[in-house]
Scaffold this active site. Structure first.
Site, PDB file in Angstrom:
ATOM      1  N   ASP A 176      11.759 -31.364  12.168  1.00  0.00           N
ATOM      2  CA  ASP A 176      12.230 -32.194  13.285  1.00  0.00           C
ATOM      3  C   ASP A 176      13.561 -31.609  13.746  1.00  0.00           C
ATOM      4  OD1 ASP A 176      12.806 -34.244  15.011  1.00  0.00           O
ATOM      5  OD2 ASP A 176      13.049 -35.783  13.468  1.00  0.00           O
ATOM      6  N   ARG A 218      21.808 -33.812  22.036  1.00  0.00           N
ATOM      7  CA  ARG A 218      21.509 -34.156  20.632  1.00  0.00           C
ATOM      8  C   ARG A 218      21.370 -32.841  19.877  1.00  0.00           C
ATOM      9  NH1 ARG A 218      17.780 -37.489  21.341  1.00  0.00           N
ATOM     10  NH2 ARG A 218      15.836 -36.357  21.032  1.00  0.00           N
ATOM     11  N   GLU A 254      21.176 -36.002  13.060  1.00  0.00           N
ATOM     12  CA  GLU A 254      20.931 -35.831  14.484  1.00  0.00           C
ATOM     13  C   GLU A 254      21.802 -36.696  15.386  1.00  0.00           C
ATOM     14  OE1 GLU A 254      17.168 -37.548  15.833  1.00  0.00           O
ATOM     15  OE2 GLU A 254      16.622 -37.885  13.740  1.00  0.00           O
ATOM     16  N   ASP A 266      13.491 -31.543  21.534  1.00  0.00           N
ATOM     17  CA  ASP A 266      13.322 -32.149  20.207  1.00  0.00           C
ATOM     18  C   ASP A 266      11.877 -31.891  19.815  1.00  0.00           C
ATOM     19  OD1 ASP A 266      12.950 -33.804  18.012  1.00  0.00           O
ATOM     20  OD2 ASP A 266      14.074 -35.484  18.863  1.00  0.00           O
ATOM     21  N   GLU A 285      19.964 -31.676  16.112  1.00  0.00           N
ATOM     22  CA  GLU A 285      19.262 -32.238  14.952  1.00  0.00           C
ATOM     23  C   GLU A 285      18.823 -31.148  13.990  1.00  0.00           C
ATOM     24  OE1 GLU A 285      15.568 -34.289  15.907  1.00  0.00           O
ATOM     25  OE2 GLU A 285      15.642 -35.343  13.981  1.00  0.00           O
ATOM     26  N   HIS A 337      21.691 -44.446  18.722  1.00  0.00           N
ATOM     27  CA  HIS A 337      20.744 -44.363  17.600  1.00  0.00           C
ATOM     28  C   HIS A 337      21.480 -43.997  16.322  1.00  0.00           C
ATOM     29  CE1 HIS A 337      20.841 -39.951  17.776  1.00  0.00           C
ATOM     30  NE2 HIS A 337      20.624 -40.017  19.087  1.00  0.00           N
ATOM     31  N   HIS A 362       9.241 -39.800  10.630  1.00  0.00           N
ATOM     32  CA  HIS A 362      10.114 -40.882  10.164  1.00  0.00           C
ATOM     33  C   HIS A 362       9.494 -41.313   8.845  1.00  0.00           C
ATOM     34  CE1 HIS A 362      11.656 -41.904  14.485  1.00  0.00           C
ATOM     35  NE2 HIS A 362      11.941 -40.689  14.099  1.00  0.00           N
ATOM     36  N   HIS A 382      17.071 -40.015   9.647  1.00  0.00           N
ATOM     37  CA  HIS A 382      16.008 -40.780   8.995  1.00  0.00           C
ATOM     38  C   HIS A 382      15.442 -39.927   7.875  1.00  0.00           C
ATOM     39  CE1 HIS A 382      13.373 -38.155  11.405  1.00  0.00           C
ATOM     40  NE2 HIS A 382      14.144 -38.449  12.422  1.00  0.00           N
ATOM     41  N   ASP A 384     -17.527 -38.816  23.820  1.00  0.00           N
ATOM     42  CA  ASP A 384     -17.874 -37.937  22.703  1.00  0.00           C
ATOM     43  C   ASP A 384     -16.704 -37.107  22.177  1.00  0.00           C
ATOM     44  OD1 ASP A 384     -20.424 -38.834  22.861  1.00  0.00           O
ATOM     45  OD2 ASP A 384     -21.191 -37.118  23.993  1.00  0.00           O
ATOM     46  N   HIS A 430      13.262 -40.800  23.940  1.00  0.00           N
ATOM     47  CA  HIS A 430      11.928 -40.320  23.558  1.00  0.00           C
ATOM     48  C   HIS A 430      11.111 -39.865  24.778  1.00  0.00           C
ATOM     49  CE1 HIS A 430      11.912 -42.309  19.301  1.00  0.00           C
ATOM     50  NE2 HIS A 430      12.592 -41.186  19.358  1.00  0.00           N
ATOM     51  N   TYR A 463      24.822 -39.480  25.002  1.00  0.00           N
ATOM     52  CA  TYR A 463      24.004 -39.569  26.217  1.00  0.00           C
ATOM     53  C   TYR A 463      24.812 -40.348  27.252  1.00  0.00           C
ATOM     54  CZ  TYR A 463      20.960 -38.776  22.256  1.00  0.00           C
ATOM     55  OH  TYR A 463      20.434 -38.288  21.088  1.00  0.00           O
TER      56      TYR A 463
HETATM   57  N1  GLY Z   1      11.767 -36.589  16.920  1.00  0.00           N
HETATM   58  C1  GLY Z   1      12.092 -37.943  16.760  1.00  0.00           C
HETATM   59  C2  GLY Z   1      13.345 -38.072  16.028  1.00  0.00           C
HETATM   60  O1  GLY Z   1      14.176 -37.198  16.086  1.00  0.00           O
HETATM   61  O2  GLY Z   1      13.557 -38.989  15.310  1.00  0.00           O
HETATM   62 MN    MN Z   2      14.579 -37.058  13.974  1.00  0.00          MN
HETATM   63 MN    MN Z   3      13.750 -35.212  16.534  1.00  0.00          MN
END
Ligand code: GLY
Ligand code: MN
Ligand code: MN
Length: 444
Positions: free
Chosen positions: A271, A406, A384, A260, A408, A350, A361, A354, A39, A243, A388
Site C-alpha cells: 500500500d 499523501r 501515511e 495510492d 505512504e 485521517h 486494512h 493501519h 455469465d 478514496h 489536503y
Molecule cells: N489505500 C488505502 C489506504 O491507504 O488506506
Molecule cells: Mn493505507
Molecule cells: Mn494507500
C-alpha cells in the site's frame, strides 16, 4: 516469484489448533464466487482467513480443523475433479490434490458436506467459526447443528458453545512471520517499481488512466494477479478526495498527481502513496506542503518500535503537521491548542496508518483492554500522513487551494525499530525531480 511455503500453512493450522479448547472444531468456508453480470464472474479472490490456513485457491471449499482427532485433524471439503468443467474453466485439485498438494489429512467432495460434516461436529463441545460475516454459511452451520440436535434422542451430542474464531485467528495474522515479511517485501518491490514507472511516464496532456495503465503493466509483468485495492490516481483537485477512483481526468501542467496503489501476492498487500508534480517540478507551495508531510512521516517512523504504542506515530504526525501549518500561515494559534481542538483535521482528517497484511486494512485489534496496543516485532503497518487543502477552502490564500499530498510507506516492526518495505520509490523533492528529469531526457 516468492510465495508462502506449504509448510507455513501447516504450521499455522497447528498453531491455531494449539489455542483451541479441547474437544472443539473450527469450520471456515472459502470465498464465494461473485457474479459480475450474467455469465461473467469477478476475478476470484480467496477469503483471507481461508487462505491463511490453507493456501487453497479454489471456491466451494470448507476447512474443518479438529485438534486431537485420531483420523486426521485437517479435513478439506472441495470440488471434485470434472473433465467437462476443467475444459471450460480451470483445473481443480480434487480430493487427491487436496491431500497431496495442500496437506489435508482427508478430503471429501463439497457436495457430500451435508452428509459428512454433522458427523464430524457431533460429540465436539465447541464450534469456532467466523460468526456473522457470512450469513449464508451461518445458516448452513445451524442446519448441520440441527441435524445433530434432531438425533439427540438417539444419543447424539450437539455442541453447546459457539465461539467467534476471529479473536484467535486475527491475532495470529497480526504477527508476520519471516516468510510473510518476505512475500510482503516482494509485493512492495513490485509496487515500488510500478510507482517509479508512473512517475517516469507523467506528462501534462496525459490522463490519470494513462498512469494507472503504467501501474497495471508493472504489476502484471511482475507476475502479480491483481492490485490489493482499487488504484487511486488523483490529479489536481482530485488529490483532495481521499478514496478517489475515477481516474479519468486530464493531467494538467502545474498540478500535482497523487497515486495510492499497491499489488498483492498470495493475498499479501502492499500500500504505497506518492505525490509528484505532473510536469516534474514542484511549485514553491507544493514543495512546502510536500516537505511538511514528509517531515511528519519521518517523525512517525521514529515512533515505531517495540514497546511504543499504536497511537504514538499518529500523534507525532499531528504535532508536526499542526506546527507546520501554523508556520505556513494555514492555521493560526498555539500549536497545543490547535491539537486539542483538532483544528488540523480541516487539512489532515485521517489517521497515520493501519495494520497491513492479507487485507490492506488488516485484521488485529488497535486497542487492548481500552489501551492503545503496544507494538511488537513482526507487526506490519502503513505510515501515511497527508495534507489536503480543499479547492473550496475560502479561509486560505488561493495559491494553496487544491493541493493534496499523501506519502505512504509500509513498515514491519523490528527489534531495533522498523524496516521500511517500500523504500524503493524516490521520496525527497530532489529525488523525484531528478528521476522525472532523467525520464524526460531519455524520452527526447
Ligand atoms: N489505500 C488505502 C489506504 O491507504 O488506506
Ligand atoms: Mn493505507
Ligand atoms: Mn494507500
Amino acid at each position: 516469484m516468492i510465495h508462502i511455503p506449504k509448510t507455513e500453512y501447516s504450521r499455522r493450522r497447528k498453531a491455531l489448533m494449539a489455542q483451541m479448547e479441547p474437544n472443539s472444531i473450527a469450520i471456515l468456508p472459502a470465498a464465494a464466487v461473485a457474479i459480475r453480470n450474467r455469465d461473467v464472474e469477478h476475478v476470484y479472490r480467496q477469503d483471507s482467513d481461508f487462505q491463511y490456513l490453507s493456501g487453497f485457491p479454489e471456491p466451494q471449499a470448507v476447512i474443518v480443523l479438529m485438534p486431537g482427532r485420531e483420523h486426521g485433524e485437517y479435513v478439506l471439503f472441495c470440488r471434485e475433479r470434472n473433465a467437462e468443467r476443467e475444459l471450460w474453466d480451470s483445473l481443480r485439485a480434487g480430493q487427491e490434490g487436496a491431500i497431496r498438494d495442500y496437506g489435508a489429512d482427508d478430503a471429501f467432495p463439497i457436495t457430500d458436506i451435508d452428509d459428512i460434516l454433522p458427523g464430524l461436529i457431533e460429540g465436539r463441545d465447541r464450534v469456532y467459526s467466523a460468526m456473522g460475516s457470512n450469513p449464508e454459511f451461518d445458516r448452513h452451520l445451524m442446519e448441520w447443528i440441527n441435524v445433530i440436535r434432531s438425533k439427540a434422542h438417539l444419543g447424539a451430542q450437539p455442541p453447546n458453545e459457539f465461539v467467534a474464531l476471529d479473536h484467535l485467528l486475527h491475532d495470529m495474522r497480526l504477527y508476520k512471520s519471516a516468510a510473510e515479511v518476505k512475500v510482503m517485501r516482494e509485493a512492495a518491490r513490485i509496487s515500488a517499481q510500478a510507482h517509479i514507472r508512473a512517475m517516469q511516464a507523467s506528462r501534462p496532456g496525459l490522463h490519470e488512466f494513462s498512469l494507472e495503465a503504467e501501474l497495471d503493466y508493472e504489476f502484471r509483468k511482475g507476475g502479480v494477479k491483481m492490485p490489493a485495492y482499487g488504484s487511486i490516481v488523483a490529479a489536481g483537485r482530485n488529490s483532495c478526495i481521499l478514496h478517489y477512483q475515477q481516474n479519468d481526468a486530464l493531467l494538467k501542467d502545474g498540478d500535482l498527481v497523487l497515486i495510492d496503489a499497491g499489488c498483492e501476492i498470495d493475498c499479501y498487500a502492499s500500500d504505497i502513496t506518492r505525490t509528484w508534480p505532473v510536469n516534474g517540478k514542484f511549485s514553491p507551495e507544493q514543495k512546502a506542503i510536500y516537505e511538511l508531510v514528509l517531515a511528519a512521516q519521518e517523525a512517525a517512523f521514529a515512533e515505531i518500535a517495540p514497546n511504543k504504542h499504536w497511537n504514538q506515530a499518529h500523534e507525532a504526525t499531528v504535532r508536526v503537521i499542526t506546527a507546520g501549518l501554523v508556520k505556513l500561515g494555514l492555521l493560526e494559534g498555539a500549536v497545543d491548542e490547535l491539537i486539542a481542538s483538532e483544528a488540523y483535521k480541516a487539512f489532515y482528517m485521517h489517521r497515520a496508518g493501519h495494520w497491513l497484511g492479507m487485507d490492506v486494512h488488516d485484521v488485529g485489534e488497535y486497542k487492548v483492554g481500552g489501551e492503545w496496543r503496544v507494538l511488537e516485532v513482526g507487526m506490519a503497518l502503513t505510515v501515511e500522513p497527508g495534507i489536503y487543502i480543499s479547492p473550496d477552502n475560502q479561509q486560505v490564500a488561493k495559491k494553496w487551494r487544491g493541493i493534496g499530498v499523501r506519502i505512504e510507506d509500509d513498515v514491519v516492526v523490528t527489534k531495533q525499530g522498523c524496516e521500511i518495505l517500500t523504500g524503493g520509490v524516490p521520496k525527497s523533492v530532489a529525488e523525484i525531480e531528478a528521476l522525472m528529469a532523467a525520464a524526460r531526457v531519455q524520452a527526447l
